[in-house]
Write an enzyme that holds these catalytic residues in place. Structure first.
Site, mmCIF file in Angstrom:
data_model
loop_
_atom_site.group_PDB
_atom_site.id
_atom_site.type_symbol
_atom_site.label_atom_id
_atom_site.label_comp_id
_atom_site.label_asym_id
_atom_site.label_seq_id
_atom_site.Cartn_x
_atom_site.Cartn_y
_atom_site.Cartn_z
ATOM 1 N N LYS A 119 0.832 -1.218 0.000
ATOM 2 C CA LYS A 119 0.000 0.000 0.000
ATOM 3 C C LYS A 119 0.856 1.254 0.000
ATOM 4 C CE LYS A 119 -4.461 -1.565 1.504
ATOM 5 N NZ LYS A 119 -5.551 -1.477 2.476
ATOM 6 N N LYS A 201 -4.293 -11.172 -6.814
ATOM 7 C CA LYS A 201 -5.606 -11.392 -6.186
ATOM 8 C C LYS A 201 -6.641 -10.396 -6.711
ATOM 9 C CE LYS A 201 -5.652 -8.459 -2.157
ATOM 10 N NZ LYS A 201 -5.943 -8.157 -0.798
ATOM 11 N N LYS A 204 -10.647 -4.919 -4.626
ATOM 12 C CA LYS A 204 -11.619 -3.829 -4.784
ATOM 13 C C LYS A 204 -11.003 -2.651 -5.517
ATOM 14 C CE LYS A 204 -13.448 -4.487 -0.126
ATOM 15 N NZ LYS A 204 -12.847 -4.192 1.171
HETATM 16 P P1 TYM Z 1 -10.666 -6.393 3.278
HETATM 17 O O1 TYM Z 1 -11.733 -5.411 3.493
HETATM 18 O O2 TYM Z 1 -9.575 -6.083 2.311
HETATM 19 O O3 TYM Z 1 -11.288 -7.772 2.807
HETATM 20 C C1 TYM Z 1 -12.343 -8.392 3.536
HETATM 21 C C2 TYM Z 1 -12.148 -9.895 3.545
HETATM 22 O O4 TYM Z 1 -12.079 -10.407 2.213
HETATM 23 C C3 TYM Z 1 -10.911 -11.205 2.053
HETATM 24 N N1 TYM Z 1 -10.443 -11.064 0.660
HETATM 25 C C4 TYM Z 1 -10.300 -12.084 -0.200
HETATM 26 N N2 TYM Z 1 -10.527 -13.402 -0.061
HETATM 27 C C5 TYM Z 1 -10.302 -14.182 -1.156
HETATM 28 N N3 TYM Z 1 -9.869 -13.710 -2.339
HETATM 29 C C6 TYM Z 1 -9.624 -12.391 -2.536
HETATM 30 N N4 TYM Z 1 -9.233 -11.945 -3.715
HETATM 31 C C7 TYM Z 1 -9.848 -11.508 -1.427
HETATM 32 N N5 TYM Z 1 -9.734 -10.175 -1.255
HETATM 33 C C8 TYM Z 1 -10.092 -9.921 0.032
HETATM 34 C C9 TYM Z 1 -9.924 -10.637 3.053
HETATM 35 O O5 TYM Z 1 -8.933 -11.582 3.390
HETATM 36 C C10 TYM Z 1 -10.821 -10.302 4.216
HETATM 37 O O6 TYM Z 1 -11.045 -11.441 5.015
HETATM 38 N N6 TYM Z 1 -7.757 -5.842 7.256
HETATM 39 C C11 TYM Z 1 -8.971 -6.451 6.786
HETATM 40 C C12 TYM Z 1 -10.219 -5.989 7.526
HETATM 41 C C13 TYM Z 1 -10.134 -6.123 9.006
HETATM 42 C C14 TYM Z 1 -10.228 -7.343 9.730
HETATM 43 C C15 TYM Z 1 -10.147 -6.971 11.103
HETATM 44 C C16 TYM Z 1 -10.368 -8.675 9.362
HETATM 45 C C17 TYM Z 1 -10.015 -5.107 9.888
HETATM 46 N N7 TYM Z 1 -10.014 -5.619 11.173
HETATM 47 C C18 TYM Z 1 -10.198 -7.929 12.100
HETATM 48 C C19 TYM Z 1 -10.423 -9.637 10.376
HETATM 49 C C20 TYM Z 1 -10.337 -9.258 11.728
HETATM 50 C C21 TYM Z 1 -9.148 -6.075 5.324
HETATM 51 O O7 TYM Z 1 -8.610 -5.120 4.853
HETATM 52 O O8 TYM Z 1 -10.025 -6.838 4.667
#
Ligand code: TYM
Length: 336
Positions: A119, A201, A204
């Site tokens: 990032k 991957k 978004k």
């Molecule tokens: P975020 O918002 O980027 O993504 C949310 C969830 O989706 C999963 N994910 C994927 N899984 C499979 N294939 C993909 N291409 C893919 N892209 C995203 C992510 O692994 C995630 O589970 N830091 C985290 C949010 C967060 C969080 C937490 C998660 C904040 N606090 C506490 C668990 C526990 C994030 O940015 O996810």
């Protein structure tokens, strides 16, 4: 009556950032498992809006997307009577514990996080301290609720490892305070790849709209995106090293249909990629249809959404305060 530790169901927690409509990757890697796990665990699921401002957000758009993400959590079938569904910023204990945990995390540990490195490259004009401290806030999200399991996609594994290290370190200094959480990463769908570059991957923030299927895409958009998905020249539908595009489509197909990889390969033996891509798109359209219909209903009822947010904030805050107080007492803060 309060549950005793022996009676307590495992506690499951996970959050998602409201930075756009979720992708099919978010859905298959995380949200689908959230729904599955909500039936027989004690669950908390939230919108990580505090995390989202590590990248600049336009205020009106940010507010809208946060509400829509919350509505989507209800639309995927999370029941606010059964699970705690909340907005991270409505529970101030997250930021409070986040600060405390910053002081139990080494600079070098945070600097090693792959997501921070990626990032910082992507947003070179805004490498803010929040971006650096992102994983300690995420650790706070998890440790505040003494979560046993955290259902996430494979990209979050490193953050989970850091969370475990912080918890173990704190427990080592002050005695047992935090439950050390386990990641829960599904076998298929844990890493859904871009449809245009299947070695990366699905994300978004991908600027190429053909690369990601979004949860609220129309059937027509979904079909078009799958039809233009990058594959290979072998023209055989099988899961094998080097066939990244086909492997990805097969993973998506098995995840949406519940079929095994072998069943899927047998089904498309002797068939061309065109037919296969259409079948994958149809499976995704069917998988997302009920979520989209439910979203249309929920998003129209702002009063219900706000009522759910308030309820979630109250319940989450009550649990979070217990851990925060315990942790502050152990560190030696003067209590009043
Ligand atoms: P975020 O918002 O980027 O993504 C949310 C969830 O989706 C999963 N994910 C994927 N899984 C499979 N294939 C993909 N291409 C893919 N892209 C995203 C992510 O692994 C995630 O589970 N830091 C985290 C949010 C967060 C969080 C937490 C998660 C904040 N606090 C506490 C668990 C526990 C994030 O940015 O996810």
């Amino acid at each position: 009556m309060e549950n005793t530790a022996a009676q307590r169901k495992p506690r499951v927690l996970s959050l998602i950032q409201p930075t756009s409509v979720p992708t099919l990757g978010n859905y298959l890697g995380a949200l689908k498992n959230w729904k599955k796990m909500s039936a027989d665990n004690d669950c908390l699921f939230g919108v990580a809006d505090l995390h989202a401002i590590t990248v600049r957000q336009e205020p009106a758009q940010f507010r809208k997307q946060s509400t829509e993400m919350f509505a989507l959590l209800l639309a995927i079938g999370l029941d606010p009577e059964q699970s705690i569904v909340f907005m991270q910023s409505h529970v101030p204990q997250h930021a409070q514990l986040g600060w405390l945990l910053n002081c139990y995390t080494q600079f070098g540990e945070a600097a090693r996080m792959t997501q921070f490195k990626e990032k910082s490259q992507k947003h070179a004009d805004n490498v803010n301290v929040g971006l650096f401290a992102y994983p300690t806030l995420m650790a706070a999200d998890i440790l505040l609720y003494q979560a046993n399991f955290v259902p996430v996609g494979a990209d979050q594994k490193q953050h989970l490892e850091l969370t475990r290290n912080i918890a173990e370190r704190f427990n080592g200094v002050y005695g047992s305070t935090f439950t050390v959480p386990e990641p829960y990463i599904g076998q298929v769908g844990a890493r859904v790849m871009s449809l245009q570059n299947p070695t990366q991957k699905m994300s978004k923030s991908d600027p190429n709209p053909k690369a990601s299927v979004m949860l609220l895409d129309t059937p027509d958009q979904i079909m078009k995106k799958f039809k233009s998905a990058v594959t290979d020249s072998e023209a055989v539908v099988r899961c094998a090293p080097g066939k990244d595009g086909i492997n990805n489509l097969l993973a998506i197909y098995t995840c949406c249909t519940g079929k095994t990889m072998e069943e899927a390969e047998a089904e498309f033996a002797g068939k061309g990629y065109g037919e296969f891509k259409t079948a994958v798109a149809e499976a995704v359209i069917e998988e997302l249809r009920p979520v989209q219909q439910s979203f249309e209903r929920v998003i129209g009822d702002k009063a219900y959404i706000e009522e759910c947010m308030k309820k979630g904030a109250e319940s989450a805050s009550r649990l979070a305060q217990r851990t925060l107080s315990k942790c502050m007492k152990k560190i030696g803060f003067k209590q009043i």
